[in-house]
Design an enzyme around this catalytic site. Structure first.
Site, PDB file in Angstrom:
ATOM      1  N   GLU A 247       0.825  -1.202   0.000  1.00 49.09           N
ATOM      2  CA  GLU A 247       0.000   0.000   0.000  1.00 49.09           C
ATOM      3  C   GLU A 247       0.861   1.254   0.000  1.00 49.09           C
ATOM      4  OE1 GLU A 247      -4.087  -0.283   1.926  1.00 49.09           O
ATOM      5  OE2 GLU A 247      -3.029   1.026   3.318  1.00 49.09           O
TER       6      GLU A 247
ATOM      7  N   GLU B 248       2.049   1.693  -3.383  1.00 52.48           N
ATOM      8  CA  GLU B 248       0.933   2.166  -4.206  1.00 52.48           C
ATOM      9  C   GLU B 248       0.707   3.669  -4.001  1.00 52.48           C
ATOM     10  OE1 GLU B 248      -2.802   0.202  -3.411  1.00 52.48           O
ATOM     11  OE2 GLU B 248      -3.851   1.349  -4.958  1.00 52.48           O
TER      12      GLU B 248
ATOM     13  N   CYS C 288      -8.285  -2.080   4.209  1.00 53.67           N
ATOM     14  CA  CYS C 288      -8.161  -3.299   5.025  1.00 53.67           C
ATOM     15  C   CYS C 288      -9.373  -3.584   5.895  1.00 53.67           C
ATOM     16  CB  CYS C 288      -6.897  -3.287   5.868  1.00 53.67           C
ATOM     17  SG  CYS C 288      -6.365  -1.676   6.334  1.00 53.67           S
TER      18      CYS C 288
ATOM     19  N   SER D 122      -7.370   1.907  -2.238  1.00 55.40           N
ATOM     20  CA  SER D 122      -6.177   1.124  -2.531  1.00 55.40           C
ATOM     21  C   SER D 122      -6.644  -0.227  -3.072  1.00 55.40           C
ATOM     22  CB  SER D 122      -5.374   0.922  -1.244  1.00 55.40           C
ATOM     23  OG  SER D 122      -4.534  -0.195  -1.382  1.00 55.40           O
TER      24      SER D 122
ATOM     25  N   LYS E 226     -15.343  -9.666   8.108  1.00 57.64           N
ATOM     26  CA  LYS E 226     -14.336 -10.519   7.468  1.00 57.64           C
ATOM     27  C   LYS E 226     -14.941 -11.843   7.031  1.00 57.64           C
ATOM     28  CE  LYS E 226     -10.254  -8.228   7.872  1.00 57.64           C
ATOM     29  NZ  LYS E 226     -10.215  -7.335   8.995  1.00 57.64           N
TER      30      LYS E 226
ATOM     31  N   GLU F 148     -16.243 -10.975   3.763  1.00 50.73           N
ATOM     32  CA  GLU F 148     -15.138 -10.747   2.842  1.00 50.73           C
ATOM     33  C   GLU F 148     -14.576 -12.068   2.322  1.00 50.73           C
ATOM     34  OE1 GLU F 148     -11.470  -9.369   4.567  1.00 50.73           O
ATOM     35  OE2 GLU F 148     -11.063  -8.064   2.851  1.00 50.73           O
TER      36      GLU F 148
ATOM     37  N   GLU G 206     -14.617 -13.047  -5.562  1.00 50.51           N
ATOM     38  CA  GLU G 206     -13.303 -12.758  -6.174  1.00 50.51           C
ATOM     39  C   GLU G 206     -12.136 -13.237  -5.316  1.00 50.51           C
ATOM     40  OE1 GLU G 206     -15.553 -10.568  -5.188  1.00 50.51           O
ATOM     41  OE2 GLU G 206     -14.678  -8.757  -4.317  1.00 50.51           O
TER      42      GLU G 206
ATOM     43  N   CYS H  64     -10.099  -1.897  14.675  1.00 47.77           N
ATOM     44  CA  CYS H  64     -10.415  -3.323  14.850  1.00 47.77           C
ATOM     45  C   CYS H  64     -10.543  -3.729  16.316  1.00 47.77           C
ATOM     46  CB  CYS H  64      -9.347  -4.182  14.202  1.00 47.77           C
ATOM     47  SG  CYS H  64      -9.105  -3.782  12.479  1.00 47.77           S
TER      48      CYS H  64
END
Ligand code: FMN
Ligand code: SF4
Ligand code: SF4
Ligand code: SF4
Ligand code: SF4
Ligand code: FES
Lengths: 596, 394
Positions: free
Chosen positions: A283, A286, A310, A330, A369, A372, A377, A526
């Protein structure tokens, strides 16, 4: 400051600040008044009425949570009238409630159950209303189960989703006996704007909202000797897990947690912190690449500010609410998904394992999560990258089921290859942590020097303010980054989606011009995630944050790019950040979604 | 003093309003303090609910410090069988508009709203025309006051003042916690005077004739006249303006069919008075004889001996079970339990002593419910069950 006022509670005189509610005043003096709809994180609703108290001279009782003290008030919290009324209210709640405790996920950690047991409601005098209700259970979401038969209509979830998250996925519908908590057009939770953040679960006093648990599936995988079960643990789990197992909030139990996971029978216990460090490499690179494209190449296609990616709750939120801003995200996967993709490629290869035989489990402070890991994908390894996601709470349940005396465990270390981390990886668990970790590395990459903050602690991005800002001026960069000389890198940090909304709106209106923004769906980051131990409160989250930063300070390495296993993976497998393999395994795309 | 308790007709509310311009221009030139004193000395109490002294209500809002304040006319009129507010708005709308503007002058509000019950949409065109004419005159006399109509959503609970604010703010109509009270924190969190349509119409009378004319009507603690919606077993149902303080016996003499066994005073949230109490019951706020108040409509429903009081109660409870906003436990679940409970007793599934448990539950609801709806269920429940216990069982 205004002068203090005096009231009496059960005959004892107390002096309090004006504006204090009866409930707060009582708590300050060690008098406990039961509550259900009240929660420290939320505005006062005053609808459950179990907190009623008597004010001498008034016929009607008063909701302690909703009533400010007045000079001279004489409050009784345990008069006969109060006790009888309170008991009635609990009985009423139970008459409408599918009180099936032994089969309930919240058995043992339920505010209603606790209250019923305190008041020893042993009989069912009132008519049981449950058989007359058409209660439904929604199990369609991969993250959340919503069981209306356990709902006491306290609206904590509704307030959470509106006030903390600004999502408004949950609303109150109908009136009278039909009144219930539901979604837009009574659709299922997986079919609406819900981000799966799980904050409503954390704030629900009963078993009406719980995570979908995958405990049995994981036990089965462990028991299957043909399988190699790999587990990763997210940064925030190590400062939360202890709360479920007898420790005070803010206890760091990393070593014991690793030991417990080994005892549970996982074949390899590794660390999401490792991929957190890896995220920083990807990241950070990036970000610098984007800066170059915008500042030097004037590439209009490339968008700033760049937003972190994230937090899967945040991802689903932006997909629903700001689908025209997906280019700002990102492309990095979350550390969990990076880990999953690498477990079935890099790790499999290094350990000479058939990736098909690997079961990849993650322990997360998060319910989003689960969603996710379920995204179509997330199969870049050729398999489902993460097979099962367990919350901190589910791990605690497994530890208890296995009969492990957690307190007595000796600390153990993570397994090698993807088990090494730096302090930078750890602080991913707190709001501002990703930003801090990224700045530690990016600044050094660009200038060859440490970030200009004492002891690497970037204080402006720490703490519990909803939106935090920081800027770092780049001076004397290395030659290849000369274009950044004098650039003031403007950063922002938002946690809790209601704050994310503020920042996004300020970007849309052009009011702010940041380069880089960290977004976390949950309050506190988190560590306050929807999969963390219940209860939660500002104080508990503050303690967990202290623990996270203490963990960071205690690490020998505190910058992601110094993580030896990160260095190794680039050397042996990935080649370089944003390289071809990275693109294939560590980056992803996003999906625009509807707004209801 | 017994003469005080006789039934006396009055005729103020619907009397002509042709002089509203004069009343308005005269009164906005008086000081707020003077007007408040006038109202206080009239001893007018609210005609929409709890009977709060109107002068005091205006005073509290006048004292609140804020740039923005509001005047709201509560025309939600949700009580079944009442339509007196509708009559006022269609027959003498300018009285209400004038009263709102005077209130605005007193408290320092420039905006007023009429919260109009959804079913009264047909009043809107005429009312808007009146408002247009009214605002035109305001401009002429340099009075900065705007009135708008807000159409209600149809739920009974939206007549409760704080639920009404929520509904106007675009939220679900759920009552708020009190305190804070509307006088300091009402619509949009601003100091707000909210009055019933009829209350406002009475202030017109007071501002026109002076407090004394009003005060001279009625009895101690219950001054002035009031509109009553008379229905049920009566040969002459309708709306009547009567002085407060009459005895129920007098009332039944006038309106009964000769066989009246009970009267429900104040609609579903009021009390049932059985025949044996008629002569000792006065209709007012805080009578010497009873503590009966007059919730919302001033609804008076007469029952003759052919009526089953079980059915009457069953109807009321059905109404509350549906119209409770559902947010608070005692009201949401309590209403369901009371309704299911009396049915179970009637069917013999629960014994007669269960009624006592229900009476205690109703009392808890009165003590603990969040708003007036849940708090007042016990009024009809207890008065019916206590007076007609046999009818509940057999
Ligand atoms: C459930 C409930 C319904 C109510 N409905 C009305 C109504 O329809 N009209 C009304 O004027 N007041 C109604 N009220 C009373 C209002 O809350 C408020 O007290 C009143 O509008 C104040 O005006 P007043 O002082 O002029 O009486 C209701 C109260 C409750 C608890
Ligand atoms: S929600 Fe609580 S009270 Fe209800 S069944 Fe579950 S544990 Fe028992
Ligand atoms: S999971 Fe989060 S977004 Fe979904 S309903 Fe709960 S609080 Fe709202
Ligand atoms: S789902 Fe939970 S938090 Fe929401 S209203 Fe029901 S009991 Fe309360
Ligand atoms: S008493 Fe009834 S109407 Fe009033 S707030 Fe409670 S549930 Fe709603
Ligand atoms: S805790 Fe006070 S009313 Fe629910």
């Amino acid at each position: 400051m205004a002068k203090n006022i005096k009231i009496t509670i059960n005959g004892v005189t107390v002096e309090i600040e004006p504006g204090t509610t009866i409930l707060e005043a009582a708590r300050q003096t060690g008098v406990i008044i039961p509550t259900l709809c009240y929660h420290k994180d939320l505005c006062v609703a005053g609808n459950c009425r179990v907190c009623v108290t008597e004010i001498v001279g008034q016929k009607r009782l008063t909701a302690a949570c909703a009533t400010p003290c007045e000079e001279g008030m004489e409050v009784l919290t345990n008069s006969l009238k109060v006790r009888n009324s309170r008991k009635h209210i609990i009985e009423l709640l139970l008459s409408e409630h599918n009180a099936d405790c032994t089969r309930c996920y919240k058995n043992g950690n339920c505010e209603l159950q606790l209250l019923a047991s305190e008041y020893k409601i042993m009989t069912q005098d009132f008519i049981r209303l449950v058989p007359f209700k058409k209660y439904s259970i929604d199990m369609f979401s991969p993250s959340i189960i919503k069981d209306d038969s356990k709902c006491i209509r306290c609206q904590r979830c509704v307030r959470t989703c509106a006030e903390l998250q600004g999502v408004n996925a949950l609303t109150v519908a109908h009136k009278g006996d039909q009144m219930k908590i539901t979604t837009f057009f009574e659709k299922t939770m997986n079919d609406v704007v819900c981000t799966n953040c799980g904050q409503c679960i954390n704030h629900c006093p009963t078993g009406a909202l719980v995570e979908k648990n995958y405990i049995e599936e994981v036990w089965d995988a462990i028991a299957d000797k043909t399988r190699h079960v790999v587990v990763q643990t997210a940064p925030a789990v190590r400062v939360g897990l202890g709360e479920e197992l007898g420790f005070e909030p803010g206890s760091r139990v990393t070593g014991k947690m690793v030991a417990a996971l080994k005892r549970l029978g996982f074949d390899a216990v590794m660390d999401t912190d490792f991929t957190a460090d890896l995220t920083i490499m990807e990241e950070g690179t990036e970000l610098l690449t984007r800066l170059k494209k915008v500042l030097v190449d004037r590439d209009e296609e490339v968008k700033l500010p760049m937003a972190t990616s994230c937090s899967p709750g945040w991802i689903k939120y932006i997909e629903h609410m700001y689908p025209d801003y997906l280019d700002h995200l990102s492309t990095c996967k979350s550390p969990q998904q990076m880990f999953g993709a690498l477990a079935k490629t890099y790790y499999a290869k290094a350990r000479n394992l058939d990736p098909e035989k690997i079961v990849s489990v993650s322990i997360m402070p998060c319910t989003a999560k689960k969603f996710e890991a379920n995204r179509p994908e997330m199969h870049d390894s050729g398999y489902r990258d993460v097979d099962y996601v367990l919350t901190t709470r589910e791990l605690a349940i497994m530890i208890k089921q296995a009969g492990i005396d957690f307190m007595k465990l000796e600390d153990m270390h993570y397994d090698r290859l993807m088990g090494e981390s730096t302090g930078a990886g750890v602080i991913f668990g707190a709001t501002g942590g990703v930003m801090e970790a990224a700045l530690r590395t990016a600044y050094e990459l660009v200038t060859g020097r440490d970030v200009p903050f004492e002891n690497l602690n970037i204080a402006p991005v720490r703490g519990m303010d909803g939106v935090k800002e920081a800027s770092v001026k780049i001076e004397n960069p290395l030659k290849e980054w000369a274009f950044l000389d004098g650039v003031e890198l403007k950063c922002a940090v938002a946690h809790g989606l209601v704050n994310a909304k503020k920042v996004m709106d300020s970007i849309r209106s052009g009011e702010t011009s940041y380069h880089f923004i960290e977004f976390m769906a949950c309050p506190g980051g988190c560590l306050g995630g929807g999969g963390q131990p219940i209860p939660t409160s500002p104080e508990i989250r503050r303690k967990r944050a202290e623990a996270i930063y203490a963990e960071d300070e205690g690490m020998p390495l505190r910058k992601s790019h110094l993580n030896p296993e990160v260095i190794k993976i680039y050397k042996d497998f990935l080649d370089k950040p944003l390289g071809e393999k990275s693109h294939q395994l560590l980056h992803t795309k996003y999906t625009a979604r509807e707004r209801f | 003093m017994t003469t005080n308790y006789q039934l006396k007709r009055a005729d103020f509310i619907f009397k002509n309003e042709n002089d509203w311009e004069e009343v308005l221009s005269k009164n906005i030139n008086r000081s707020p303090q003077e007007l408040i004193n006038e109202l206080i000395s009239s001893e007018l109490k609210g005609r929409g609910g709890a009977g709060f002294p109107t002068g005091l209500k205006w005073k509290l809002s006048a004292e609140a410090v804020d740039e923005t304040k509001y005047v709201i006319c509560n025309a939600d009129e949700g009580e079944p069988g009442t339509f007196k507010d509708r009559e006022i708005l269609s027959r003498v709308p300018f009285k209400v508009l004038t009263a709102m503007a005077v209130c605005g002058h007193v408290i320092g509000a420039k905006e007023g709203y009429i919260y109009l019950r959804g079913e009264y949409f047909f009043l809107q065109p005429e009312l808007n025309k009146a408002i247009g004419e009214f605002e035109y005159y305001c401009k002429e006399i340099n009075l900065d006051f705007k009135i708008r109509i807000f159409m209600g959503s149809g739920a009974y609970i939206c007549g409760e003042e704080t639920a009404l604010f929520e509904s106007m703010e675009g939220k679900r109509g759920e009552p708020r916690n009190k305190p804070p009270y509307p006088s300091s924190c009402g619509y949009m969190g601003k100091p707000t005077v909210i009055n019933n349509v009829e209350t406002l119409a009475h202030t017109f009378t007071i501002f026109k004739y002076g407090a004394k004319r009003f005060y001279d009507l009625g009895v101690q603690y219950s001054r002035g006249s009031k509109l009553f919606s008379v229905s049920g077993d009566t040969p002459k149902p309708g709306i009547y303006e009567l002085e407060l303080g009459m005895s129920l016996a007098d009332f039944v003499d006038e309106f009964g069919d000769g066989d009246t066994k009970a009267v429900q005073v104040g609609g579903a949230s009021g009390f049932l008075v059985p025949r044996k109490r008629f002569s000792e019951t006065a209709i007012g706020f805080q009578g010497k004889l009873t503590g009966i108040s007059l919730p919302t409509g001033g609804s008076m429903m007469l029952f003759n001996s052919s009526r089953s009081m079980f059915n009457v109660l069953d109807n009321y409870l059905e109404f509350f079970r549906e119209e409770s906003c559902g947010q608070c436990t005692p009201c949401r679940v309590g209403c369901q339990q009371l309704l299911k409970g009396i049915k179970a007793v009637k069917r013999g599934e629960k014994n007669a002593q269960y009624l006592d448990k229900l009476l205690r539950l109703a009392e808890t609801m009165q003590y603990t419910a969040k708003c007036g709806l849940g708090q007042s269920v016990a009024n009809s429940f207890s008065s019916i069950v206590e007076n007609f216990r046999e009818e509940m069982i057999y």
